[in-house]
Enzyme design. Structure first.
Site, PDB file in Angstrom:
ATOM      1  CG  HIS A 195      -0.251   0.320   2.520  1.00  0.00           C
ATOM      2  ND1 HIS A 195      -0.082   1.603   3.003  1.00  0.00           N
ATOM      3  CD2 HIS A 195       0.330  -0.504   3.442  1.00  0.00           C
ATOM      4  CE1 HIS A 195       0.555   1.555   4.159  1.00  0.00           C
ATOM      5  NE2 HIS A 195       0.820   0.293   4.450  1.00  0.00           N
ATOM      6  CB  CYS A 196       1.129   4.266  -1.740  1.00  0.00           C
ATOM      7  SG  CYS A 196      -0.425   4.561  -2.615  1.00  0.00           S
ATOM      8  CB  ALA A 197      -0.141   8.226   0.921  1.00  0.00           C
ATOM      9  CB  THR A 198      -4.604   7.438  -0.838  1.00  0.00           C
ATOM     10  OG1 THR A 198      -4.014   7.427  -2.145  1.00  0.00           O
ATOM     11  CG2 THR A 198      -4.280   8.751  -0.145  1.00  0.00           C
ATOM     12  NE  ARG A 199      -2.645   5.756  -5.170  1.00  0.00           N
ATOM     13  CZ  ARG A 199      -1.639   6.009  -5.991  1.00  0.00           C
ATOM     14  NH1 ARG A 199      -1.600   5.410  -7.171  1.00  0.00           N
ATOM     15  NH2 ARG A 199      -0.676   6.826  -5.644  1.00  0.00           N
TER      16      ARG A 199
END
EC number: 2.7.1.201
Length: 480
Positions: A26-30
């Site tokens: 995952h990243c900051a929002t996804r």
């Protein structure tokens, strides 16, 4: 029971089960999935999940937008799915299996320039602040700047150049490091390679045009010009790639007993020589060619058309990942022209997307559930992160995305038509005005107003037309 347990269960089922997941991170929002069989993912079912703001596929990864809660949701998901925590690098490697050649090239460019963006943003803000205090004549009836009348601000102006010079003049050091890091070569040798391109021993790249006698190394049978490549992009990329190729190949053939001595020497020394004899001059010519084409296109009689096309299609480019290529062009324009007229259009496009979301907030002001998605998305978009806005709201309804593209088109034409230049890449939203050169602040502010007003009005107008009603009915049907 965790509030994420039920949506995690739904997502796992819709994604095709644990057996369809090759890698997840995952990243900051996804959430970022590399799926064994992407066709097994039921996109419509996934987008019906209450916590999901949207989906898209980019760079060989199937991405599910969750929002700021993604970290907690991810932990619940991997526990339920029975898959292990995976690094982003592992995810990128696995994702490349699903990419075509163009996607792989774009992914490599993104991997090189993404680590440099924080420095470039800081540098752009610093140069913008220096312009405000050193170039804008605000005092004594518009005849003097803050630097002219204050020793304090004069000192600040001079001190901040220490950081600006480190970021932009010594940019090749960051690029060769990023290439070595990306390719799996020795990062410290990548840094050293970059330093050899900008060493104080060399004639500064910015001084070449005004120097009659260029210093050189004399090898008896041949001479090599001692020219630096400050702020140059392509020479640094080429040098980094050649060095990485040599080192990785040598590692395979040189015995381990002497590898520590032989490999660094035989990879670094030939690369430095090639960089100054072949790669540097060729890269400089190629970079000048690219920047001349882009700048000529933007400043020609048809510059307005180029701006209109770029302003209209930039947001769709973000969806495909092709927007990563603009970073290299921006940096080349900065090195050749002392600024970029491409980046302001990118900031305006982001603002336009955020403004379309603001219109949707107004249209759906009585929908509390929708506002939980749209308000954070609009704020994020105005600060330069567009994915939650585009995938969570604008693409979901369709017509806000179109309205934002039209607003971006008009704002881009104003920006390019007025010759707006940015010092550097900056924060890709409203704070982006801090990166604009001081003489263009007013006209860029006007373009920002256009990027805010037109998408807002058009979104409301479209909502009342057949297009808007059709999109609204479609979204309601899919959510049922």
């Amino acid at each position: 029971m965790s509030k994420y347990q039920e949506p995690a269960k739904e997502l796992l089922e819709a994604i095709g089960g644990s057996e369809n997941i090759s890698v997840v991170t995952h990243c900051a929002t996804r959430m970022r999935f590399v799926l064994k069989d992407p066709a097994k993912a039921d996109v419509e079912q996934i987008e019906r999940i209450k916590l999901v703001k949207g989906t898209f596929t980019q760079g060989g990864q199937f991405q599910v937008i969750i929002g700021n809660e993604v970290s907690s949701f991810y932990n619940e998901f991997i526990k339920m799915a029975g898959v292990s925590d995976t690094s982003k690098e592992d995810a990128k490697i696995a994702a490349k299996q699903n990419m075509n050649l163009l996607q792989k090239i774009i992914a490599h460019l993104a991997d090189i320039f993404t680590p440099l963006i924080p420095a470039l943003v800081v540098g752009g803000l610093i140069l913008g602040f220096r312009n405000v205090i050193g170039d804008i004549k605000l005092l004594e009836d518009g005849t003097k700047t803050l630097v002219d009348v204050s020793q304090f601000w004069s000192g600040v102006h001079a001190f901040l150049w220490l950081i600006g010079e480190a970021i932009f003049h010594f940019l090749p050091v960051g690029i060769t490091w990023a290439v070595a890091r990306k390719m799996g070569a020795s990062q410290i040798l990548g840094i050293i390679l970059g330093i050899t391109l900008v060493s104080p021993q060399l004639l500064n790249a910015y001084a070449v045009a005004g120097t009659e006698e260029i210093p050189f190394w004399d090898f008896g049978f041949a001479t090599v010009d001692m020219i630096g490549y400050q702020a140059q992009v392509i020479p640094a990329i080429l040098a980094g790639l050649v060095f990485s190729f040599l080192e990785l190949k040598l590692r395979k053939v040189v015995p381990n007993s002497v590898s520590m001595i032989v490999v660094p020497f035989l990879s670094l020394v030939p690369t430095v020589l090639l960089a100054h004899v072949v790669l540097g001059p060729i890269g400089w010519m190629a970079g000048s060619w690219v920047s001349d084409i882009v700048y000529s296109g933007l400043t020609s009689a048809f510059g307005w058309l180029f701006a209109a096309i770029f302003g209209f299609v930039y947001a769709p480019l973000v969806i495909t990942g092709l927007h990563h290529m603009t970073n290299a062009i921006d940096l080349q324009l900065m090195s050749e022209l002392g600024g970029t007229n491409l980046w302001p259009m990118i900031a305006l496009s982001n603002i336009a997307q955020g403004s379309a979301v603001m219109a949707m907030i107004y249209i759906n002001r009585k929908d509390e559930e929708e506002k939980q998605v749209s308000i954070p998305a609009a704020i994020s978009c105005y600060l330069g992160v567009t994915e939650p806005a585009m995938f969570g709201i604008n693409l979901k309804y369709g017509y806000p995305f179109l309205a934002a593209m039209i607003g971006s088109l008009v704002a881009a034409v104003i920006s390019v038509g007025s010759g707006v230049m940015a010092n550097s890449i900056g924060v890709g939203g409203i704070p982006g005005i801090l990166s604009i050169q001081s003489s263009y602040l007013v006209v860029f502010a006007l373009a920002m107003v256009v990027a805010i007003v037109i998408p807002f009005i058009l979104t409301i107008v479209f909502a009342k037309t057949k297009i808007g009603k059709m999109s609204f009915k479609k979204s309601k049907t899919e959510a049922a």
